[in-house]
Design a protein around this motif. Sequence first.
Motif, PDB file in Angstrom:
ATOM      1  N   THR A  42      -0.791  -6.617  -5.777  1.00  0.00           N
ATOM      2  CA  THR A  42      -0.018  -5.449  -5.304  1.00  0.00           C
ATOM      3  C   THR A  42       0.193  -5.441  -3.796  1.00  0.00           C
ATOM      4  OG1 THR A  42      -1.960  -4.006  -5.016  1.00  0.00           O
ATOM      5  CG2 THR A  42      -0.961  -4.098  -7.212  1.00  0.00           C
ATOM      6  N   ILE A  43      -0.608  -6.222  -3.030  1.00  0.00           N
ATOM      7  CA  ILE A  43      -0.500  -6.130  -1.573  1.00  0.00           C
ATOM      8  C   ILE A  43      -0.168  -7.451  -0.895  1.00  0.00           C
ATOM      9  CG2 ILE A  43      -2.093  -4.174  -1.483  1.00  0.00           C
ATOM     10  CD1 ILE A  43      -4.233  -6.093  -0.378  1.00  0.00           C
ATOM     11  N   ARG A  44      -0.245  -8.581  -1.607  1.00  0.00           N
ATOM     12  CA  ARG A  44       0.004  -9.876  -0.972  1.00  0.00           C
ATOM     13  C   ARG A  44       1.429 -10.348  -1.233  1.00  0.00           C
ATOM     14  NH1 ARG A  44      -4.192  -9.154   2.167  1.00  0.00           N
ATOM     15  NH2 ARG A  44      -6.226  -9.443   1.145  1.00  0.00           N
ATOM     16  N   ALA A  45       1.951 -11.076  -0.257  1.00  0.00           N
ATOM     17  CA  ALA A  45       3.282 -11.665  -0.430  1.00  0.00           C
ATOM     18  C   ALA A  45       3.285 -12.586  -1.647  1.00  0.00           C
ATOM     19  CB  ALA A  45       3.666 -12.459   0.829  1.00  0.00           C
ATOM     20  N   GLY A  46       4.346 -12.495  -2.411  1.00  0.00           N
ATOM     21  CA  GLY A  46       4.466 -13.310  -3.606  1.00  0.00           C
ATOM     22  C   GLY A  46       3.901 -12.669  -4.843  1.00  0.00           C
ATOM     23  N   GLY A  47       3.179 -11.536  -4.694  1.00  0.00           N
ATOM     24  CA  GLY A  47       2.653 -10.838  -5.864  1.00  0.00           C
ATOM     25  C   GLY A  47       3.699  -9.933  -6.491  1.00  0.00           C
ATOM     26  N   GLY A  48       3.264  -9.244  -7.517  1.00  0.00           N
ATOM     27  CA  GLY A  48       4.200  -8.395  -8.245  1.00  0.00           C
ATOM     28  C   GLY A  48       4.504  -7.071  -7.571  1.00  0.00           C
ATOM     29  N   GLY A  49       3.734  -6.740  -6.541  1.00  0.00           N
ATOM     30  CA  GLY A  49       3.982  -5.501  -5.805  1.00  0.00           C
ATOM     31  C   GLY A  49       3.856  -4.267  -6.666  1.00  0.00           C
ATOM     32  N   SER A  50       4.774  -3.320  -6.452  1.00  0.00           N
ATOM     33  CA  SER A  50       4.674  -2.042  -7.150  1.00  0.00           C
ATOM     34  C   SER A  50       4.977  -2.152  -8.632  1.00  0.00           C
ATOM     35  CB  SER A  50       5.607  -1.013  -6.512  1.00  0.00           C
ATOM     36  OG  SER A  50       6.960  -1.432  -6.599  1.00  0.00           O
ATOM     37  N   SER A  51       5.551  -3.265  -9.057  1.00  0.00           N
ATOM     38  CA  SER A  51       5.761  -3.437 -10.501  1.00  0.00           C
ATOM     39  C   SER A  51       4.426  -3.592 -11.220  1.00  0.00           C
ATOM     40  CB  SER A  51       6.649  -4.652 -10.769  1.00  0.00           C
ATOM     41  OG  SER A  51       6.006  -5.861 -10.362  1.00  0.00           O
ATOM     42  N   VAL A  52       3.387  -4.050 -10.492  1.00  0.00           N
ATOM     43  CA  VAL A  52       2.050  -4.190 -11.070  1.00  0.00           C
ATOM     44  C   VAL A  52       1.234  -2.918 -10.861  1.00  0.00           C
ATOM     45  CG1 VAL A  52      -0.113  -5.498 -10.984  1.00  0.00           C
ATOM     46  CG2 VAL A  52       2.090  -6.680 -10.700  1.00  0.00           C
ATOM     47  N   GLY A  53       1.224  -2.397  -9.630  1.00  0.00           N
ATOM     48  CA  GLY A  53       0.453  -1.191  -9.341  1.00  0.00           C
ATOM     49  C   GLY A  53       0.582  -0.795  -7.881  1.00  0.00           C
ATOM     50  N   VAL A  54       0.203   0.449  -7.587  1.00  0.00           N
ATOM     51  CA  VAL A  54       0.232   0.983  -6.218  1.00  0.00           C
ATOM     52  C   VAL A  54      -1.017   1.824  -6.021  1.00  0.00           C
ATOM     53  CG1 VAL A  54       1.411   2.495  -4.573  1.00  0.00           C
ATOM     54  CG2 VAL A  54       2.753   1.038  -6.112  1.00  0.00           C
ATOM     55  N   ASN A  55      -1.777   1.521  -4.993  1.00  0.00           N
ATOM     56  CA  ASN A  55      -2.972   2.309  -4.693  1.00  0.00           C
ATOM     57  C   ASN A  55      -2.572   3.530  -3.853  1.00  0.00           C
ATOM     58  OD1 ASN A  55      -5.704   2.988  -4.511  1.00  0.00           O
ATOM     59  ND2 ASN A  55      -5.915   1.906  -2.565  1.00  0.00           N
ATOM     60  N   ALA A  56      -2.713   4.708  -4.425  1.00  0.00           N
ATOM     61  CA  ALA A  56      -2.294   5.931  -3.738  1.00  0.00           C
ATOM     62  C   ALA A  56      -3.037   6.135  -2.426  1.00  0.00           C
ATOM     63  CB  ALA A  56      -2.510   7.137  -4.651  1.00  0.00           C
ATOM     64  N   ILE A  57      -4.270   5.655  -2.336  1.00  0.00           N
ATOM     65  CA  ILE A  57      -5.040   5.850  -1.104  1.00  0.00           C
ATOM     66  C   ILE A  57      -4.427   5.051   0.044  1.00  0.00           C
ATOM     67  CG2 ILE A  57      -7.283   5.414  -0.024  1.00  0.00           C
ATOM     68  CD1 ILE A  57      -8.570   6.275  -2.646  1.00  0.00           C
ATOM     69  N   ASP A  58      -3.936   3.839  -0.235  1.00  0.00           N
ATOM     70  CA  ASP A  58      -3.232   3.075   0.815  1.00  0.00           C
ATOM     71  C   ASP A  58      -2.028   3.861   1.322  1.00  0.00           C
ATOM     72  OD1 ASP A  58      -4.938   0.870   0.718  1.00  0.00           O
ATOM     73  OD2 ASP A  58      -3.761  -0.105  -0.860  1.00  0.00           O
ATOM     74  N   LYS A  59      -1.246   4.394   0.408  1.00  0.00           N
ATOM     75  CA  LYS A  59      -0.038   5.127   0.799  1.00  0.00           C
ATOM     76  C   LYS A  59      -0.403   6.448   1.469  1.00  0.00           C
ATOM     77  CE  LYS A  59       2.383   1.843  -0.973  1.00  0.00           C
ATOM     78  NZ  LYS A  59       3.013   0.848  -0.067  1.00  0.00           N
ATOM     79  N   GLY A  60      -1.482   7.061   0.982  1.00  0.00           N
ATOM     80  CA  GLY A  60      -1.922   8.314   1.590  1.00  0.00           C
ATOM     81  C   GLY A  60      -2.339   8.139   3.032  1.00  0.00           C
ATOM     82  N   PHE A  61      -2.927   6.981   3.343  1.00  0.00           N
ATOM     83  CA  PHE A  61      -3.341   6.744   4.719  1.00  0.00           C
ATOM     84  C   PHE A  61      -2.151   6.470   5.631  1.00  0.00           C
ATOM     85  CE2 PHE A  61      -7.760   6.689   3.472  1.00  0.00           C
ATOM     86  CZ  PHE A  61      -8.370   7.188   4.618  1.00  0.00           C
ATOM     87  N   LEU A  62      -1.050   5.991   5.104  1.00  0.00           N
ATOM     88  CA  LEU A  62       0.164   5.902   5.918  1.00  0.00           C
ATOM     89  C   LEU A  62       0.587   7.291   6.377  1.00  0.00           C
ATOM     90  CD1 LEU A  62       2.341   3.331   3.925  1.00  0.00           C
ATOM     91  CD2 LEU A  62       1.127   2.947   6.081  1.00  0.00           C
ATOM     92  N   VAL A  63       0.536   8.242   5.457  1.00  0.00           N
ATOM     93  CA  VAL A  63       0.896   9.624   5.790  1.00  0.00           C
ATOM     94  C   VAL A  63      -0.134  10.219   6.747  1.00  0.00           C
ATOM     95  CG1 VAL A  63       1.306  11.930   4.851  1.00  0.00           C
ATOM     96  CG2 VAL A  63       2.107   9.902   3.603  1.00  0.00           C
TER      97      VAL A  63
END
Length: 448
Positions: free
Chosen positions: A233-254
Amino acid sequence: MSRQPTGRTQLNAVFDAVDALRDDMVSVLSDVIAIPSVNPKYPGQVYDAVVGEEGRVSEVLAEIYQDAGADVEKWAVEPGRTNAVGTIFGSGGPGRSLIFNGHVDVVPPGNSDRWESGPPFSGRIDDDRIWGRGASDMKAGLVAQAFAVKALARAGVRLQGDLIIQAVVGEEVMDHECGISSTLERGYRADAAVVAEPSGPTRLGVIPVSPGLLWFSVTVGGKTTHSSMRGQTIRAGGGGSSVGVNAIDKGFLVYQAIQRLEEEWAFTKTHPLFAPGHFTIHPGVVAGGPHGVQVPFFLSESMTTEYCVWYPPQDDPEDVKREIEAQIAAIAQTDGWLRDHPPTVAWKLNWPANDPGEAAVDITAAVSAAHVAAAGDTPYAGPATVTGFCAVEDCSFLTRAGVPAISYGPGDLRVSHADDEYCLLDEVHTAARTYAALALDWCAPATS
């Protein structure tokens, strides 16, 4: 502007009466601190297990008001939550009317095991201070006001203007409908009001303004999967958000975006009576994780942060809300997931600022003069510092109802709501002398 107290001999007689009542005042203060008058609506409380203790404090104060010659009215908007108001009617003439006000409710004591001074509601007296939840916030001020009025009676003073003294419930959770606003609805109004909130960090300061307070939450959603898929979900070449998204990572952006806005506020939000940097956006509670399972073996589905916002008295709270929402929206536009799944903002409370402006010039000057007269050659001698109140208080609702309100009282916000809360006894005594001198000046002694 305010006149100096009329009659130095009469003023000295009032001070002598306050001094003679000091031991009684401290004893009563200890008694009311020992009453665990926690606001029953405070988060985490069981209402039915707590309700009624506020009213016990009001009853004690009502007896003092009556002993001082006041006509006392007691009532409760909610059973067990008694407000008490005493009125000493003036003789008429040029004297102005005055309200003394304070709240009887306190916050919970927290973890009692951390209190090194004794049980949280001990009311223990040391050589120079008194301990317990509510000592600073704000039973010391309430009792000092009550004994100031009692000293006026003991000194034989009759005022021209009405003096109204109030003990109300509900302040700690902005439950003003049960407390201060109910006194206004019952017709208790005056030319000015002084609320006995703790002045500290400024020792016995005169406080003509207070900030506004907003409470909001921001929630960010995610997409759960097995925690072993984090790399995908976080490395280049992975499936990204199609696989999953950690809300805590996104929450810390906010979180970081709001923190940057808070840093800007150190320069963009200022007021001459507040220290630089006072206005802040405090992240007080963070909750997040997978739904129903608080273990780190899933990517988190949500993250919610609860914020407490302190904004300047001159700011429109709606403008403050828009500024914060714009910052959140801007960071969301920089992230693919947040663009498609924007954070949710929920506004939960606005405690209005207090800024009576020109209407409070006279009462500010009068309290300042009374403090100088009362402090004498004590450690509190000299002009009182005029400054802003760090937190919020019932002054806001008095001022909004047309009663210019400021605050002045013993105690320190740095120990309020904290373990081992205390108040210095000399502050209580000096405050009582100040209240008595203020009433003598503002309400004016009758000439016969």
